[in-house]
Design a protein around this motif. Sequence first.
Motif, short mmCIF file in Angstrom:
data_model
loop_
_atom_site.label_atom_id
_atom_site.label_comp_id
_atom_site.label_asym_id
_atom_site.label_seq_id
_atom_site.Cartn_x
_atom_site.Cartn_y
_atom_site.Cartn_z
N SER A 168 -8.62 6.00 9.66
CA SER A 168 -9.82 6.20 8.86
C SER A 168 -9.43 6.49 7.41
O SER A 168 -8.26 6.75 7.12
CB SER A 168 -10.61 7.39 9.42
N LYS A 169 -10.42 6.42 6.51
CA LYS A 169 -10.14 6.72 5.09
C LYS A 169 -9.49 8.10 4.93
O LYS A 169 -8.53 8.25 4.18
CB LYS A 169 -11.45 6.69 4.29
N GLU A 170 -10.03 9.08 5.69
CA GLU A 170 -9.51 10.45 5.57
C GLU A 170 -8.05 10.51 6.03
O GLU A 170 -7.20 11.10 5.37
CB GLU A 170 -10.35 11.43 6.40
N GLY A 171 -7.81 9.88 7.19
CA GLY A 171 -6.46 9.88 7.75
C GLY A 171 -5.48 9.20 6.80
O GLY A 171 -4.38 9.69 6.56
N GLN A 172 -5.89 8.08 6.23
CA GLN A 172 -5.04 7.32 5.32
C GLN A 172 -4.75 8.09 4.03
O GLN A 172 -3.64 8.04 3.51
CB GLN A 172 -5.70 5.97 5.01
N GLU A 173 -5.78 8.82 3.56
CA GLU A 173 -5.59 9.67 2.37
C GLU A 173 -4.49 10.71 2.62
O GLU A 173 -3.63 10.94 1.78
CB GLU A 173 -6.88 10.42 2.04
N ILE A 174 -4.58 11.34 3.80
CA ILE A 174 -3.60 12.39 4.13
C ILE A 174 -2.20 11.79 4.23
O ILE A 174 -1.23 12.36 3.72
CB ILE A 174 -4.00 13.10 5.44
N ALA A 175 -2.10 10.60 4.81
CA ALA A 175 -0.80 9.94 4.88
C ALA A 175 -0.26 9.70 3.47
O ALA A 175 0.91 10.01 3.18
CB ALA A 175 -0.91 8.61 5.63
N ALA A 176 -1.13 9.18 2.58
CA ALA A 176 -0.69 8.88 1.21
C ALA A 176 -0.28 10.15 0.48
O ALA A 176 0.71 10.16 -0.26
CB ALA A 176 -1.80 8.16 0.45
N LYS A 177 -1.05 11.23 0.70
CA LYS A 177 -0.72 12.49 0.04
C LYS A 177 0.62 13.02 0.53
O LYS A 177 1.30 13.75 -0.18
CB LYS A 177 -1.80 13.53 0.31
N ASN A 178 0.98 12.70 1.75
CA ASN A 178 2.27 13.11 2.28
C ASN A 178 3.33 12.02 2.08
O ASN A 178 4.34 11.99 2.78
CB ASN A 178 2.16 13.49 3.75
N PHE A 179 3.06 11.13 1.15
CA PHE A 179 4.03 10.12 0.69
C PHE A 179 4.33 9.01 1.69
O PHE A 179 5.34 8.34 1.57
CB PHE A 179 5.34 10.78 0.23
N ARG A 217 3.10 5.31 3.00
CA ARG A 217 2.28 4.23 2.45
C ARG A 217 1.12 3.93 3.39
O ARG A 217 1.34 3.65 4.57
CB ARG A 217 3.13 2.97 2.27
N PRO A 218 -0.12 4.03 2.89
CA PRO A 218 -1.27 3.78 3.76
C PRO A 218 -1.44 2.30 4.07
O PRO A 218 -1.07 1.45 3.27
CB PRO A 218 -2.45 4.31 2.94
N ARG A 219 -2.02 1.98 5.23
CA ARG A 219 -2.32 0.60 5.59
C ARG A 219 -3.61 0.15 4.93
O ARG A 219 -3.77 -1.01 4.58
CB ARG A 219 -2.49 0.48 7.11
N ASP A 220 -4.56 1.08 4.80
CA ASP A 220 -5.88 0.77 4.27
C ASP A 220 -5.77 0.27 2.82
O ASP A 220 -5.16 0.94 1.98
CB ASP A 220 -6.76 2.02 4.34
N LYS A 221 -6.38 -0.91 2.54
CA LYS A 221 -6.20 -1.53 1.22
C LYS A 221 -6.77 -0.68 0.10
O LYS A 221 -6.17 -0.53 -0.96
CB LYS A 221 -6.86 -2.92 1.21
N GLU A 222 -7.97 -0.09 0.36
CA GLU A 222 -8.62 0.71 -0.70
C GLU A 222 -7.79 1.95 -1.03
O GLU A 222 -7.57 2.27 -2.20
CB GLU A 222 -10.00 1.17 -0.24
N VAL A 223 -7.36 2.65 0.03
CA VAL A 223 -6.56 3.86 -0.20
C VAL A 223 -5.24 3.47 -0.87
O VAL A 223 -4.76 4.16 -1.77
CB VAL A 223 -6.33 4.61 1.13
N ALA A 224 -4.68 2.36 -0.43
CA ALA A 224 -3.43 1.89 -1.03
C ALA A 224 -3.61 1.62 -2.52
O ALA A 224 -2.76 1.98 -3.34
CB ALA A 224 -2.92 0.64 -0.31
#
Lengths: 336, 273
Positions: free
Chosen positions: A273-284, A286-293
């Motif tokens: 989800s967007k939230e999950g992907q954000e947390i991944a990105a914040k922890n360095f 690389r998110p799969r989600d194109k928008e978050v990326a």
Amino acid sequence: MSIRRYALAALASAVFAGSAVAKDFTLLNVSYDPTRELYQDYNAEFINFWKKSHPGDTVKINQSHGGSGKQGRSVIDGSPADVVTLALAGDIDEIAKLGKTIPENWQTKLPDASTPYTSTIVFLVRKGNPKGIKDWGDLIKDGVSVITPNPKTSGGARWNFLAAYGYGLKSGGGDEAKANEYISKLFKHVPVLDTGARGSTITFVNNGQGDVLLAWENEAFLALKEDGGADKFDIVVPSLSILAEPPVAVVEKNAEKHGTTEIATEYLKHLYSKEGQEIAAKNFYRPRDKEVAAKYEKQFPSLNLLTIDKDFGGWKSAQPKFFDDGGVFDKIYIPQ
Amino acid sequence: MSRRISPVIPGFGLTLGYTLVYLSLIVLIPLAAMFIHASQLSAAQFWNIVTAPRVLAALRLSFGTAFYAAIINGVIGTLLAWVLVRYTFPGRKIIDAMIDLPFALPTAVAGIALTALYTPTGLVGQFAADLGIKIAYTPFGITLALTFVTLPFVVRTVQPVLADIPREVEEAAACLGARPIQVFRYILVPALLPAWLTGFALAFARGVGEYGSVIFIAGNMPMKTEILPLLIMVKLDQYDYAGATAIGVMMLVVSFILLLLINLLQRRIETPN
């Protein structure tokens, strides 16, 4: 008196009804070393998310961390994990094969081959890059010493090895002999083979050994973030690397036994989800989600990335070829 | 007219039964499980695994460094026991208590601390590096770590025996004209040797199996500084349970033979005829 009795009955039935719906869940997420911070953040987010649709439930999520292979083995040997989030698909394949608690086709159950976030291998060098290291070719120059864990004991280090090997292949025009030559030269520059990524980080950061640490991008960022790290180290992004894909899976047999199948599946799905992907990105990661990326574009430089499936035929063929006894890695050290 | 002397703890059957059950649960069954696991391999497979060049190199390294560490502790440990038993000085009780610290400290902590000290840029290692000596990431470093973790064995086995030898015996020998070296050779050595050998064997056996403290200081380079317990971990990380137990069984057999030899030697010393 009758009113009081009525009220009591109503109260009792309300409590009863409530307890019939509300459940206590305890999930065990068996993960590998550097995901500690990621899942601490994500667990809090997931519990909030779950409570929105299941307000009466109590959810507790326990994390376990260690080397990916060791963690895989603990699940095979009976650790009651509900989900596994490991460093490479090969380790989950082994759980499916030897432990039989995960179906063989686990990788098809979630999007992107069940890898919700990715990373890559970069170089961590001493501040100011005194040895002028820009790419893989510079690692085999005289006087450069490289720190990387033993790929036989560290799942993470297998990505390091394959990234280096991939460079050897590319620079040698696809010739495996040239790639073998490059990788043998590279490991002549490795003075210490720690058993895990944490050990290598200690060797490089705390004990001051080596000029370059081959590291997962998220670990390199973490090293910079830690106190004073940004004054001591720089990250160098090579021309070519590998897409490190740490996968996730529900340990179905265990989850069935614990009655946690639904919540465990949701736990992994929510990573996408967007939230999950954000947390991944914040922890360095690389998110799969194109928008978050797109939002974190600046943090993650784009580079040429090989993949395990396209360039190495997946873990099922890479593991025996490179890392099992008598494989490419062993041949570096044992005279033929 | 046989008369049985009643023992202090009654019931031979009960005590022997208890001993057997206890030994089985704690020692024999786990070890037997290992042999059964290794028996999945054919004799040829087993032989190929345990005679691979990398395994043999690790075997030499593990038993060699454990032997040197046990020898070092045999000498220094006896000296420590001597000082603690024969002299009184301020702080003796504290030093005596410190001897056991290597047992209490988690071995990984010891390993990380020793590595930080003895790397070429470390507090002590830098001086060694100036002299051109590398300590961490060499067999020398492994021996150092093993010396640290096995320090208490010789001290603690020799200490009580030394305390039991009456000073008068040495004085009597001196009165009869023995030179100090003769007092040492004919009075002290025979009395201390069995206990010393026990301490040596314990230190050696512990050193062979030690993993946590060594793994950080070893450098783990195949064929050079890779210890046997690490090779077992490597096999396990490939999910090669049979291969791992094969090396385990080999270590167990070699250790058992060496310990048996030490025991026989001890027996011979205690009963010279």
